[in-house]
Design an enzyme around this catalytic site. Structure first.
Site, PDB file in Angstrom:
ATOM      1  N   GLU A 139       9.971  -1.073  11.063  1.00  0.00           N
ATOM      2  CA  GLU A 139      10.660   0.178  11.353  1.00  0.00           C
ATOM      3  C   GLU A 139      12.134  -0.075  11.672  1.00  0.00           C
ATOM      4  OE1 GLU A 139       9.206   2.760  10.661  1.00  0.00           O
ATOM      5  OE2 GLU A 139       7.194   2.971  11.477  1.00  0.00           O
TER       6      GLU A 139
ATOM      7  N   GLY B 285       1.335   5.558  -1.259  1.00  0.00           N
ATOM      8  CA  GLY B 285       1.127   6.332  -2.483  1.00  0.00           C
ATOM      9  C   GLY B 285       1.873   5.738  -3.678  1.00  0.00           C
ATOM     10  N   THR B 286       3.031   5.160  -3.439  1.00  0.00           N
ATOM     11  CA  THR B 286       3.907   4.756  -4.543  1.00  0.00           C
ATOM     12  C   THR B 286       3.307   3.692  -5.468  1.00  0.00           C
ATOM     13  OG1 THR B 286       5.688   5.213  -2.983  1.00  0.00           O
ATOM     14  CG2 THR B 286       6.315   4.221  -5.080  1.00  0.00           C
TER      15      THR B 286
ATOM     16  N   ASN C 146      12.419   6.442   6.337  1.00  0.00           N
ATOM     17  CA  ASN C 146      13.436   5.921   7.263  1.00  0.00           C
ATOM     18  C   ASN C 146      13.909   4.522   6.867  1.00  0.00           C
ATOM     19  OD1 ASN C 146      11.212   4.380   7.871  1.00  0.00           O
ATOM     20  ND2 ASN C 146      11.024   5.033  10.007  1.00  0.00           N
TER      21      ASN C 146
ATOM     22  N   THR D  40       0.856  -1.194   0.000  1.00  0.00           N
ATOM     23  CA  THR D  40       0.000   0.000   0.000  1.00  0.00           C
ATOM     24  C   THR D  40       0.895   1.247   0.000  1.00  0.00           C
ATOM     25  OG1 THR D  40      -0.088  -0.241   2.378  1.00  0.00           O
ATOM     26  CG2 THR D  40      -1.958  -1.088   1.141  1.00  0.00           C
TER      27      THR D  40
ATOM     28  N   LYS E 220      12.143  10.489  -1.389  1.00  0.00           N
ATOM     29  CA  LYS E 220      12.704   9.151  -1.204  1.00  0.00           C
ATOM     30  C   LYS E 220      14.196   9.102  -1.540  1.00  0.00           C
ATOM     31  CE  LYS E 220       8.922   7.482   0.244  1.00  0.00           C
ATOM     32  NZ  LYS E 220       7.971   6.604  -0.389  1.00  0.00           N
TER      33      LYS E 220
ATOM     34  N   GLY F 208       7.264  -2.687   4.366  1.00  0.00           N
ATOM     35  CA  GLY F 208       6.060  -3.046   5.100  1.00  0.00           C
ATOM     36  C   GLY F 208       5.961  -1.995   6.193  1.00  0.00           C
TER      37      GLY F 208
ATOM     38  N   ARG G  80      -0.988  12.475   6.083  1.00  0.00           N
ATOM     39  CA  ARG G  80      -1.637  13.070   4.914  1.00  0.00           C
ATOM     40  C   ARG G  80      -2.878  12.295   4.463  1.00  0.00           C
ATOM     41  NH1 ARG G  80       2.578   9.917   2.876  1.00  0.00           N
ATOM     42  NH2 ARG G  80       2.332   9.057   0.765  1.00  0.00           N
TER      43      ARG G  80
ATOM     44  N   HIS H  45      11.901   1.974   6.100  1.00  0.00           N
ATOM     45  CA  HIS H  45      11.034   0.849   6.473  1.00  0.00           C
ATOM     46  C   HIS H  45      10.477   0.158   5.235  1.00  0.00           C
ATOM     47  CE1 HIS H  45       7.259   3.617   7.010  1.00  0.00           C
ATOM     48  NE2 HIS H  45       7.007   2.833   5.982  1.00  0.00           N
TER      49      HIS H  45
ATOM     50  N   ASP I  29       0.670  -5.473   5.189  1.00  0.00           N
ATOM     51  CA  ASP I  29       0.384  -4.916   6.521  1.00  0.00           C
ATOM     52  C   ASP I  29      -1.028  -4.349   6.627  1.00  0.00           C
ATOM     53  OD1 ASP I  29       0.890  -2.812   4.786  1.00  0.00           O
ATOM     54  OD2 ASP I  29       2.761  -2.218   5.734  1.00  0.00           O
TER      55      ASP I  29
HETATM   56  C1  GLP Z   1       3.674   2.955   4.364  1.00  0.00           C
HETATM   57  C2  GLP Z   1       3.517   1.428   4.108  1.00  0.00           C
HETATM   58  C3  GLP Z   1       4.678   0.899   3.319  1.00  0.00           C
HETATM   59  C4  GLP Z   1       5.003   1.904   2.237  1.00  0.00           C
HETATM   60  C5  GLP Z   1       5.612   3.125   2.847  1.00  0.00           C
HETATM   61  C6  GLP Z   1       5.824   4.273   1.883  1.00  0.00           C
HETATM   62  O1  GLP Z   1       3.508   3.357   5.636  1.00  0.00           O
HETATM   63  N1  GLP Z   1       3.321   0.619   5.248  1.00  0.00           N
HETATM   64  O2  GLP Z   1       4.348  -0.374   2.784  1.00  0.00           O
HETATM   65  O3  GLP Z   1       5.942   1.381   1.339  1.00  0.00           O
HETATM   66  O4  GLP Z   1       4.914   3.506   4.012  1.00  0.00           O
HETATM   67  O5  GLP Z   1       4.616   4.864   1.528  1.00  0.00           O
HETATM   68  P1  GLP Z   1       4.466   5.852   0.315  1.00  0.00           P
HETATM   69  O6  GLP Z   1       4.521   5.004  -0.919  1.00  0.00           O
HETATM   70  O7  GLP Z   1       3.127   6.496   0.501  1.00  0.00           O
HETATM   71  O8  GLP Z   1       5.583   6.815   0.370  1.00  0.00           O
END
Ligand code: GLP
EC number: 3.5.99.6
Length: 241
Positions: free
Chosen positions: A143, A38-39, A136, A36, A202, A140, A167, A138, A67
């Site tokens: 952390e 935004g990416t 950071n 999940t 990123k 999934g 957000r 992470h 997750d």
């Molecule tokens: C979220 C999800 C991750 C995701 C990451 C980056 O909290 N648990 O699976 O890869 O943080 O999210 P985004 O793609 O919105 O930057």
């Protein structure tokens, strides 16, 4: 780790969709590990487009999501159950019974983690796992400091992760403080891993990932020990290299 640098988010999404499509073509009963955030949105849009063009069939797909938030109703607009339905499942011929996501509302969370890990063992592991990356490092919701040997478990979300995900909620205080996540070892069981990253925010995480440092302080660095990882990164996330 194979690295593919793309012009932009759209090309990144297409290349990730190419790898997921290849997996679905190679395996009649394919098992996809999904993410999940935004990416992956563009990747899911691309898969939906290909499904509507008759190029993809999801009827034999089993999916495992990484997750889910703890204590959030599955029908809540920001639950990962809702995210996956809205972003992918309801637009394709996915058998929803075969779409697995941890239950963050289970009365016994430890039991739920064990059930989920056992299911991954039994039906999976995924032929391919799609991953995003947190600022950071992470993956999934593992952390910094997570053990590389961890399986599905309950995690306290880092303050920076709750900031980043605020957000999607009305305010930071609405962001849950815990989640169930597949562990790093669970993720590493996948036969192939595709990590996607887009945008300047990123860039620092990608620079650190490509520095080759392997440390539990930077969870994504575990991926250096996996034999088949493809990083697909757009130019704006690659700029600090
Ligand atoms: C979220 C999800 C991750 C995701 C990451 C980056 O909290 N648990 O699976 O890869 O943080 O999210 P985004 O793609 O919105 O930057």
């Amino acid at each position: 780790m194979k690295v593919i640098v793309t012009r932009d988010n759209q090309e990144m999404s297409q290349k990730a969709a190419d790898l997921l499509q290849l997996c679905m073509e190679e395996n009649e009963e394919s098992v996809l590990g999904l993410a999940t955030g935004g990416t992956p949105r563009g990747t899911y849009q691309e898969l939906i487009r290909r499904y509507k063009a008759g190029e993809l069939d999801f009827s034999h797909v089993t999916a495992f999501n990484l997750d889910e938030y703890v204590g959030v109703d599955q029908h809540h607009p920001q639950s990962y159950h809702t995210f996956m339905k809205e972003q992918l499942f309801q637009h394709v011929n996915m058998n929803i019974e075969k779409a697995h996501i941890p239950n963050g509302q289970a009365p016994d969370l430890q039991e739920e983690c064990a059930r989920y890990e056992a299911l991954i063992e039994k039906i999976g592991p995924p032929h391919i796992q799609l991953l995003g990356i947190g600022h950071n490092g992470h993956i999934g919701f593992n952390e910094p400091g997570s053990s590389f040997k961890s399986e599905t478990h309950v995690v306290d979300l880092a303050d920076s992760t709750r900031d980043a995900n605020a957000r999607f909620f009305e305010s930071k205080s609405d962001v849950p403080s815990q989640a169930i996540t597949m562990g790093i070892q669970s993720i590493m069981k996948s036969k192939r891993i595709v990590l996607i990253a887009s945008g300047e925010k990123k860039a620092e995480a990608i620079r650190r990932l490509l520095s080759q440092e392997v440390s539990e302080d930077f969870p994504a660095s575990a991926l250096h020990s996996h034999p088949d990882v493809t990083l697909i990164v757009d130019l704006s996330a690659y700029q600090k290299i």
